[in-house]
Design a protein around this motif. Structure first.
Motif, PDB file in Angstrom:
ATOM      1  N   THR A  10       0.805  -1.228   0.000  1.00  0.00           N
ATOM      2  CA  THR A  10       0.000   0.000   0.000  1.00  0.00           C
ATOM      3  C   THR A  10       0.834   1.272   0.000  1.00  0.00           C
ATOM      4  OG1 THR A  10      -0.118  -0.064   2.432  1.00  0.00           O
ATOM      5  CG2 THR A  10      -1.914  -1.120   1.209  1.00  0.00           C
ATOM      6  N   ARG A  11       2.155   1.161   0.079  1.00  0.00           N
ATOM      7  CA  ARG A  11       2.957   2.362   0.308  1.00  0.00           C
ATOM      8  C   ARG A  11       2.884   3.357  -0.853  1.00  0.00           C
ATOM      9  NH1 ARG A  11       7.211  -1.300  -0.578  1.00  0.00           N
ATOM     10  NH2 ARG A  11       8.534  -0.770  -2.360  1.00  0.00           N
ATOM     11  N   ALA A  12       2.689   2.875  -2.097  1.00  0.00           N
ATOM     12  CA  ALA A  12       2.589   3.823  -3.204  1.00  0.00           C
ATOM     13  C   ALA A  12       1.374   4.726  -3.025  1.00  0.00           C
ATOM     14  CB  ALA A  12       2.502   3.071  -4.531  1.00  0.00           C
ATOM     15  N   GLY A  13       0.249   4.136  -2.601  1.00  0.00           N
ATOM     16  CA  GLY A  13      -0.946   4.944  -2.349  1.00  0.00           C
ATOM     17  C   GLY A  13      -0.766   5.891  -1.184  1.00  0.00           C
ATOM     18  N   ILE A  14      -0.064   5.433  -0.137  1.00  0.00           N
ATOM     19  CA  ILE A  14       0.185   6.293   1.019  1.00  0.00           C
ATOM     20  C   ILE A  14       1.137   7.419   0.639  1.00  0.00           C
ATOM     21  CG2 ILE A  14       1.144   6.367   3.362  1.00  0.00           C
ATOM     22  CD1 ILE A  14       0.234   3.439   3.668  1.00  0.00           C
ATOM     23  N   ASP A  15       2.175   7.102  -0.124  1.00  0.00           N
ATOM     24  CA  ASP A  15       3.103   8.147  -0.591  1.00  0.00           C
ATOM     25  C   ASP A  15       2.358   9.245  -1.350  1.00  0.00           C
ATOM     26  OD1 ASP A  15       5.299   6.884   0.480  1.00  0.00           O
ATOM     27  OD2 ASP A  15       5.964   5.994  -1.411  1.00  0.00           O
ATOM     28  N   PRO A  42      -7.167   5.483   1.154  1.00  0.00           N
ATOM     29  CA  PRO A  42      -8.004   6.476   0.459  1.00  0.00           C
ATOM     30  C   PRO A  42      -7.219   7.192  -0.636  1.00  0.00           C
ATOM     31  CG  PRO A  42      -8.203   6.683   2.844  1.00  0.00           C
ATOM     32  CD  PRO A  42      -7.055   5.758   2.587  1.00  0.00           C
ATOM     33  N   ARG A  43      -7.936   7.576  -1.691  1.00  0.00           N
ATOM     34  CA  ARG A  43      -7.316   8.335  -2.779  1.00  0.00           C
ATOM     35  C   ARG A  43      -7.686   9.809  -2.661  1.00  0.00           C
ATOM     36  NH1 ARG A  43      -8.292   4.479  -8.112  1.00  0.00           N
ATOM     37  NH2 ARG A  43      -7.256   2.611  -7.275  1.00  0.00           N
TER      38      ARG A  43
END
Length: 558
Positions: free
Chosen positions: A24-29, A244-245
Motif C-alpha cells: 500500500t505504500r505507493a498509495g500512502i506516498d 483512500p485516494r
C-alpha cells in the motif's frame, strides 16, 4: 492477552504489517503533503517495519514474548525512517512495554499514544498522533487522554469543524462495548475501526489536507498497521487493506506547511536522559518537525532545519550520534532533474571489475586500491547517470563518501539512494536483481536485500606483521577473510580458499561467485571451482577476472 500475542504472533504481526505496507505504500506516498510534500511516508513506514521484522527474524525459535516485543521495539527504533517512521517506532515501544509484561491491549494502546505524543515537540491534530489516540480511547474510553511533553493534555474530543465543502464534520462515533480482556480480537478491530473513522476526519484539522483532497498519509499507514494487528489477534484476515485516494486534483504546488526546514536531519544517538532533554531544547530552536524517541541510552532523533550542521553538532554535544542522514527536502520541489531515467553507479578498484559491472548495466567509478573515490567525481557520476540513481559502494570505507555524494546529487535534483554493498560481490548481486521498470523504492529495496543476502570473503597477502583474530601473521602470509574478519592464515591459496568457503557455505547456498585478482595463481579460481563441484554439485559457480591488485580472490555466496 499474553497468550494471544506470544512471540510467534509478534513475528506474524510485524511481517504482515511490513508486507501490507509494502503493498500500500505507493498509495500512502501519494497522500503525503504534510509536514512536507516529499511523497515518502508510506515508504518510510514500510522500511521501518521491515527493519523490525528482520531483527525479529534473528531471534531463536524459543524466544519468549517479552524478548520478542523488546526486539520489535529496538528494531523499529534503529531502523526508523522519516518523521512517520520515528513516531511509529515510539508507538511500538509503548505497546511493547505493556504487552511484553503481559498487559492488555487497552493499556498498551494508551501507553503507545502517550509516548508518541511525548516524543513530538509540537503535536498536531489531524495526524497519526491523534488517530492513534482515538484508537486507544475506543477500547478504554474512561482512561485519561494522552499528554504531550511537559504534561500538556490533548483533548480526546475534537472541536467542531467544517469540511472543505462547508458541511459540519461528524463527531467521533461511539465506542462499542468491548472488553479487551475477554474479547481481545473484538477490541483490536474496534481500535482499528475507530482509527479509520478518525482518519477520514483528519482534513477537518489540517487545512493543507483539505485543500489537497487527501487524508493524512501517516495516519493512513497507521490504520494499516492497526488492521494487521487486529487480523493477527482475531484470526480474521482481510483480503486487502484500503488506502483512500485524493478526492480532488491538487493545487499546482503544495506550499511548505512549516517554516525553517529545508533539510531533514536524522541520527541515532547514544546519550543519557539529561543530555537528551537539553538536546530537545536546542533542536526545537533550530527547526520544526522535531521528534526524539527511545530510552535506556539509545535515541532516534529527527528534525527539519535550515542548519543541518548545527543539528548534528547539537547531537555531538549530547552524546555519540551515528548513522547520520541529511536529506534536502526541497530537491523534488525546487530543482529539476538534469537527466531522466534510472541509473546505477558502482565503485570498484579493478579494471576487470569495472568492465564486469558495466556489462551488468552500471556506470563504474574507479578508485585506487585501498583508497576512496573523490567526492566531486562520484557526485558528478551520480548526477550524470539519471534522475533516479542507485549507488553501490564496494567497501565500508567508501560508504560514507557515497552517502555524501548522494546527498549532493539530491541537491541537484537527483533521486539518489545508496545500497550498503561493502564488497564487489554484493554489488554484483544487487545488479542481478536491478529492474529499471520497477518503482524506484522497490528497486532499492530489492537490491539492498540481494546485497545483504550475499556473504563476502576474500584472500589477500599480508603486507606486515600483525595480530589478527586468527593469530599472528607475517609478511607474505595468505589471509582468508570472511565478512571482513581474518578467519585463516596459511601459505596455500587454494587450501585457504576452500577453508573460507567451508565457513561461508550453508545448506541453502545457491550461487558462488569467484573473482580472481591480478596477483592470483592463474588456475586458482578453476581449482576452487573444481573442488566445489566435487563437494557441492548443487551450487552454481561463476568465475570472473577482476583485475584487482590487492585481493587474490574475491568470494561471494548467495
Amino acid at each position: 492477552m499474553g497468550e494471544v500475542l506470544d512471540a510467534a504472533a509478534v513475528r506474524r504481526w510485524c511481517r504482515l504489517a511490513a508486507d501490507a505496507l509494502g503493498r500500500t505504500r505507493a498509495g500512502i506516498d501519494a497522500l503525503n503533503v504534510f509536514p512536507v510534500p516529499d511523497g515518502d511516508t508510506g515508504t518510510n513506514l514500510h522500511l521501518t517495519l521491515l527493519a523490525a521484522a528482520e531483527r525479529l527474524d534473528g531471534l531463536p525459535g524459543d524466544a519468549d514474548a517479552a524478548i520478542a516485543w523488546r526486539t520489535l521495539a529496538e528494531g523499529a527504533l534503529v531502523g526508523a525512517r522519516g518523521n512517520s517512521g520515528v513516531i511509529l517506532s515510539q508507538m511500538l515501544r509503548g505497546m511493547a512495554d505493556v504487552l511484553g509484561a503481559g498487559g492488555g491491549l487497552d493499556a498498551a494502546l494508551r501507553n503507545a499514544a502517550d509516548l508518541a505524543y511525548r516524543a513530538v515537540a509540537h503535536p498536531v491534530e489531524g495526524t497519526m498522533l491523534s488517530v492513534l489516540r482515538e484508537a486507544a480511547e475506543a477500547v478504554s474510553p474512561s482512561a485519561p487522554p494522552a499528554t504531550g511533553r511537559g504534561g500538556t493534555t490533548w483533548a480526546a474530543a475534537a472541536p467542531p469543524s467544517v469540511d472543505p465543502d462547508g458541511a459540519a464534520s461528524a463527531a467521533a462515533p461511539p465506542s462499542p462495548s468491548v472488553d479487551p480482556g475477554t474479547d481481545p480480537g473484538g477490541a483490536a478491530w474496534t481500535a482499528a475501526q475507530r482509527a479509520r473513522a478518525a482518519l477520514r476526519r483528519t482534513p477537518d484539522h489540517l487545512d493543507v489536507l483539505a485543500r489537497n483532497g487527501v487524508v493524512d498519509a501517516g495516519a493512513a499507514g497507521l490504520c494499516v498497521v492497526l488492521e494487521t494487528l487486529a487480523a493477527v489477534v482475531s484470526g480474521d484476515y482481510p483480503e486487502t487493506y484500503d488506502v483512500p485516494r485524493r478526492s480532488r486534483q491538487p493545487p499546482e504546488a503544495v506550499p511548505r506547511t512549516a517554516e525553517g526546514g529545508a533539510y531533514e536531519v536524522m541520527y541515532l544517538l547514544e546519550a543519557g536522559d539529561g543530555a537528551v532533554a537539553k538536546l530537545r531544547g536546542e533542536l526545537d530552536a533550530l527547526g520544526d518537525s522535531l521528534v526524539v524517541v527511545g530510552g535506556d541510552g539509545l535515541w532516534n532523533v529527527h528534525v527539519h532545519t535550515d542548519d543541518a550542521g548545527a543539528a548534528v553538532e547539537a547531537g555531538l554535544r549530547a552524546g555519540r550520534p551515528y548513522r547520520i542522514r541529511v536529506t534536502y527536502l526541497d530537491a523534488a520541489e525546487d530543482r529539476p532533474a538534469r537527466r531522466t531515467g534510472r541509473g546505477v553507479v558502482a565503485v570498484t578498484a579493478g579494471d576487470g571489475l569495472a568492465a564486469l559491472l558495466e556489462e551488468h548495466g552500471a556506470r563504474a567509478v574507479r578508485r585506487a586500491s585501498g583508497g576512496v573515490p573523490g567526492l566531486a567525481e562520484l557526485t558528478e557520476a551520480i548526477v550524470e547517470a539519471g534522475s533516479e540513481v542507485v549507488v553501490l559502494p564496494d567497501d565500508g570505507t567508501v560508504l560514507a563518501v557515497a552517502e555524501a555524494a548522494a546527498r549532493r546529487a539530491r541537491e541537484d535534483g537527483v533521486h539518489a539512494a545508496v545500497v550498503p554493498a561493502t564488497a564487489s560481490v554484493q554489488s554484483l548481486a544487487a545488479l542481478a536483481v536491478h529492474d529499471p521498470l520497477r518503482r524506484f523504492e522497490d528497486d532499492v529495496i530489492a537490491m539492498t536485500r540481494a546485497a545483504g543476502a550475499t556473504r563476502s570473503g576474500r584472500l589477500e597477502t599480508a603486507r606486515s606483521e600483525a595480530v589478527t583474530s586468527a593469530g599472528m601473521c607475517r609478511p607474505g602470509d595468505v589471509l582468508g577473510l570472511v565478512d571482513g574478519d581474518v578467519a585463516l592464515i596459511g601459505a596455500d591459496a587454494s587450501a585457504l580458499a576452500a577453508g573460507v568457503l567451508d565457513r561461508m557455505l550453508s545448506p541453502g547456498s545457491e550461487l558462488v561467485t569467484l573473482i580472481a585478482g591480478d596477483g592470483a595463481p592463474g588456475d586458482l579460481a578453476d581449482r576452487v571451482r573444481e573442488r566445489l563441484h566435487a563437494v557441492r554439485p548443487d551450487v552454481e559457480v561463476a568465475v570472473y577476472h577482476g583485475g584487482q591488485d590487492r585481493h587474490l580472490l574475491l568470494i561471494g555466496v548467495e
